[in-house]
Structure formats: C-alpha cells, structure tokens
Design a protein around this motif. Sequence first.
Motif, PDB file in Angstrom:
ATOM      1  N   GLY A 263       0.789  -1.216   0.000  1.00 41.56           N
ATOM      2  CA  GLY A 263       0.000   0.000   0.000  1.00 41.56           C
ATOM      3  C   GLY A 263       0.826   1.273   0.000  1.00 41.56           C
ATOM      4  O   GLY A 263       0.301   2.355  -0.269  1.00 41.56           O
ATOM      5  N   GLU A 264       2.132   1.172   0.300  1.00 47.22           N
ATOM      6  CA  GLU A 264       2.984   2.366   0.308  1.00 47.22           C
ATOM      7  C   GLU A 264       3.541   2.695  -1.078  1.00 47.22           C
ATOM      8  O   GLU A 264       3.938   3.838  -1.314  1.00 47.22           O
ATOM      9  CB  GLU A 264       4.135   2.194   1.299  1.00 47.22           C
TER      10      GLU A 264
ATOM     11  N   ARG B 138      -1.669   2.049  -5.307  1.00 49.37           N
ATOM     12  CA  ARG B 138      -2.898   2.823  -5.520  1.00 49.37           C
ATOM     13  C   ARG B 138      -3.339   2.716  -6.984  1.00 49.37           C
ATOM     14  O   ARG B 138      -4.531   2.663  -7.274  1.00 49.37           O
ATOM     15  CB  ARG B 138      -2.643   4.277  -5.139  1.00 49.37           C
ATOM     16  N   PHE B 139      -2.355   2.668  -7.894  1.00 53.90           N
ATOM     17  CA  PHE B 139      -2.639   2.557  -9.320  1.00 53.90           C
ATOM     18  C   PHE B 139      -1.694   1.542  -9.963  1.00 53.90           C
ATOM     19  O   PHE B 139      -0.614   1.266  -9.436  1.00 53.90           O
ATOM     20  CB  PHE B 139      -2.436   3.903 -10.042  1.00 53.90           C
TER      21      PHE B 139
ATOM     22  N   ILE C   8      -8.790  -8.724  -8.310  1.00 58.48           N
ATOM     23  CA  ILE C   8      -7.901  -8.292  -7.222  1.00 58.48           C
ATOM     24  C   ILE C   8      -8.278  -6.903  -6.703  1.00 58.48           C
ATOM     25  O   ILE C   8      -7.530  -6.298  -5.936  1.00 58.48           O
ATOM     26  CB  ILE C   8      -6.425  -8.344  -7.643  1.00 58.48           C
ATOM     27  N   GLY C   9      -9.441  -6.388  -7.128  1.00 54.95           N
ATOM     28  CA  GLY C   9      -9.987  -5.198  -6.497  1.00 54.95           C
ATOM     29  C   GLY C   9      -9.708  -3.872  -7.171  1.00 54.95           C
ATOM     30  O   GLY C   9      -9.801  -2.821  -6.529  1.00 54.95           O
TER      31      GLY C   9
ATOM     32  N   SER D 158      -7.178   1.323 -10.775  1.00 55.06           N
ATOM     33  CA  SER D 158      -7.275   2.145  -9.574  1.00 55.06           C
ATOM     34  C   SER D 158      -7.813   1.302  -8.418  1.00 55.06           C
ATOM     35  O   SER D 158      -8.915   0.757  -8.504  1.00 55.06           O
ATOM     36  CB  SER D 158      -8.195   3.338  -9.815  1.00 55.06           C
ATOM     37  N   ARG D 159      -7.033   1.219  -7.345  1.00 53.14           N
ATOM     38  CA  ARG D 159      -7.447   0.414  -6.191  1.00 53.14           C
ATOM     39  C   ARG D 159      -8.604   1.046  -5.437  1.00 53.14           C
ATOM     40  O   ARG D 159      -9.451   0.357  -4.874  1.00 53.14           O
ATOM     41  CB  ARG D 159      -6.240   0.255  -5.251  1.00 53.14           C
ATOM     42  N   GLU D 160      -8.661   2.374  -5.432  1.00 53.89           N
ATOM     43  CA  GLU D 160      -9.665   3.079  -4.637  1.00 53.89           C
ATOM     44  C   GLU D 160     -10.833   3.578  -5.479  1.00 53.89           C
ATOM     45  O   GLU D 160     -11.612   4.425  -5.040  1.00 53.89           O
ATOM     46  CB  GLU D 160      -8.986   4.241  -3.898  1.00 53.89           C
ATOM     47  N   GLY D 161     -10.942   3.066  -6.703  1.00 59.59           N
ATOM     48  CA  GLY D 161     -12.072   3.423  -7.547  1.00 59.59           C
ATOM     49  C   GLY D 161     -12.035   4.821  -8.104  1.00 59.59           C
ATOM     50  O   GLY D 161     -13.074   5.359  -8.516  1.00 59.59           O
TER      51      GLY D 161
END
Length: 374
Positions: free
Chosen positions: A83-84, A127-128, A177-178, A205-208
């Motif tokens: 995540g970093e 994040r991307f 994988i989201g 994009s992980r956060e949509g």
Amino acid sequence: MRSPPLSIGLFAGAFGLDLGLEQAGFQTVSLVENEPDAVKTIALNRPHLTESAIPRDIRQVDAVTLLAEGGRVLNLSRPLHPGEVDLVTGDPPCQPFSTAGKRGSVGDPRGSLFMDFIRLIEAIQPRFFIMENVRGLLSAPIRHRSHNQRGTGFAPLEPDEKAGSALQVVLAEMRRIGYQINYGLLNAADYGVPQVRQRVIFIGSREGEAVTLPQPTHHREGLQGLPQWRTLKDALANLQEDAPEYVPYSESRLQYLRLLKAGQNWRNLPPELQPAAMGGAYHSGGGKVGFYRRLAWDEPAPTITTSPHQKATDMCHPEALRPLSIRECQAIQTFPQDWIFHGSITSKYRQIGNAVPVLLAKAIGENIYKAFSL
C-alpha cells in the motif's frame, strides 16, 4: 502527498515506461527485468537501482523482495509496506497477443506471465497500476477456430473462440484483485512521439478513482487547436552522428534501395525488377509496405521495430543507404540523447524497439500524477 510518488517497474525492459513516469514526477524504487543487456542499460543510467537491475525471472520474484529493495533505495530502516508504493507498471510480454505473430489462438492469459503481473500487484497493493500491450489483445480469442470450420454446418463458436475473449479474461483478473479499470487504444503520435505506434493502455485504480487516459497533445492534421504530428525530420533535426551504429544492408538489398527516394517502397521499383527484388513475397498477400521502404522526412516514422534492417519491416534512412541508426531509433522513441544502451548493435535495436515511447509514458503518468495533488 508524499513527494515524489513511488513506482515499481515490472517487465522494465530498457526503462522507457519508467523513464517517462520519472519525467511525470514518479520515483522508481525497484524493478524486474530478465534480459541481461536491458538491466545493464538501467544500471548504467540509474546506478541507485543497481540492486534490482539484475536479470531475474519474474516467476521467481515476490513482493517482499521488491518492497525491501524499495526501502533500501529510499534509505529507510525498514521495507516498504503493502500500500505504500503508489504505482506498479509493466508490459507483460506481448508475443502471445501480437498480430505480427502466428495467427490463431493466444492461449489462456491465466497461463502466462500476465498472471505474475497480477500476483505482484495484488501483493504490493499500489494505488494505481499501468499495463501496456499490443493492439491485438483487443480482438484476440483465447482459442482460434479455422475459418473453414465456421458457419453453416458447424457448431457455434465457444465463448473462448470469440474475438476479445482473451481481453475479457485480462479484465476479469484485474477486477478480481480489487481494481477499477480504464483502458483504450492510444497512438504515440498523438502525444508528441514522431512515430505511429498504437498500444493498448490499462490503468487500474485500487480506490475506484476515475483516472482517465490522457487527452492527445498533437493531431495528425494539426486540428482542434493542437500542433501537428511530429515528423521524422523533427525527430532527427538536432541529432549529430559522426559514426552511426547500424546493421549494414547486403549488396543484394542496396541494388534496389539505390533506385528509391524518400517515402517510396518496392512498388516504386521498375515493374520488371519487382519480382526479383521481392522473391517469394512477390506473390504473397498483404500490402507488404515494409519491403524496401525508404522513410519520408515529412511524416512520423512507422512503428520502430526490434530489427529495422529486416526485409519485411525495412526502415531505410530517407537519404543515406542504411537502416536507421541506433541513436535515430532512440530519438524516435523519445529517449533522451544521453541515455546509454548496453550491448551489441542487435541488442540495442531490440531494447529500443521493445520500449514504450518515453513521451507516451510521460503523458500517461502526468494524468495519474494529478490524483496525488488533489
């Protein structure tokens, strides 16, 4: 925003994609590449990445290793955590999907190196992500059925025999994988690259977040308030070479190339010479536009290949009786002039031809970078 955002490059090649992202504001902290000359190229130009710039098979690499390497590049006292890392990039080998390869099925992407790309993204949790591939992926079936076995009297096509079935598997794995996915076909010439080169770009994009593909900065005719496509002349205008590196043509090729001018190809040879010049290809199908092709100054270059001296994909200089040189190909791919390629001439051609054009990568990266300034 932590500055700069961090990225990891998978299938890094000679660093074209990553270099464009650097120019957009990202910092590469680790990479994976299996080709010995390509990783030496990266180490020569980016000594701080020497630890990860070693030949290694992505199937044997795990996220723990990449995150630890990233922590050391940043002089942290710990590995980076999932995540970093802000961005993971890559172009899994495109040969299975390439329309330039053997016609037919591509096989299930779930049995290819694409799945190692997915595995590492899932573990690193950026994040991307960006994935680049050839345009053939948009229409490729997983399994090809011969055209003489279709239609009346034959069973309907199975789902994996339909055009685009490989793409659907790719998208399904990315979503599994989201990640929310935006993808499309981009032409490098629309982004200031003096070359017509179409590639499929996926942004995950992980956060949509709704990250779009970049808007063109150039236009073929210079319409819509945009500058016109850059040409071969633009690309080579400031290039000085006393001893250009290239693979010379044989005399059997030169005897025909001498008869051609800039912008011409085999069809401009005298009709009585064409059968001998073309050999067996004379009676084959297709446009064959790459045979005995002398490039035009006032147009973008065709797609830079890994072998610009090959007969079917000829990229002869408009004036000199030779194929494009290493540095000319480098300029057309928008690598900086001071970027050093390691290896033989053949290896350098291959590294440059396989690369993502730097300016195209920069345009994609700038669009993603905007999300970090919100």
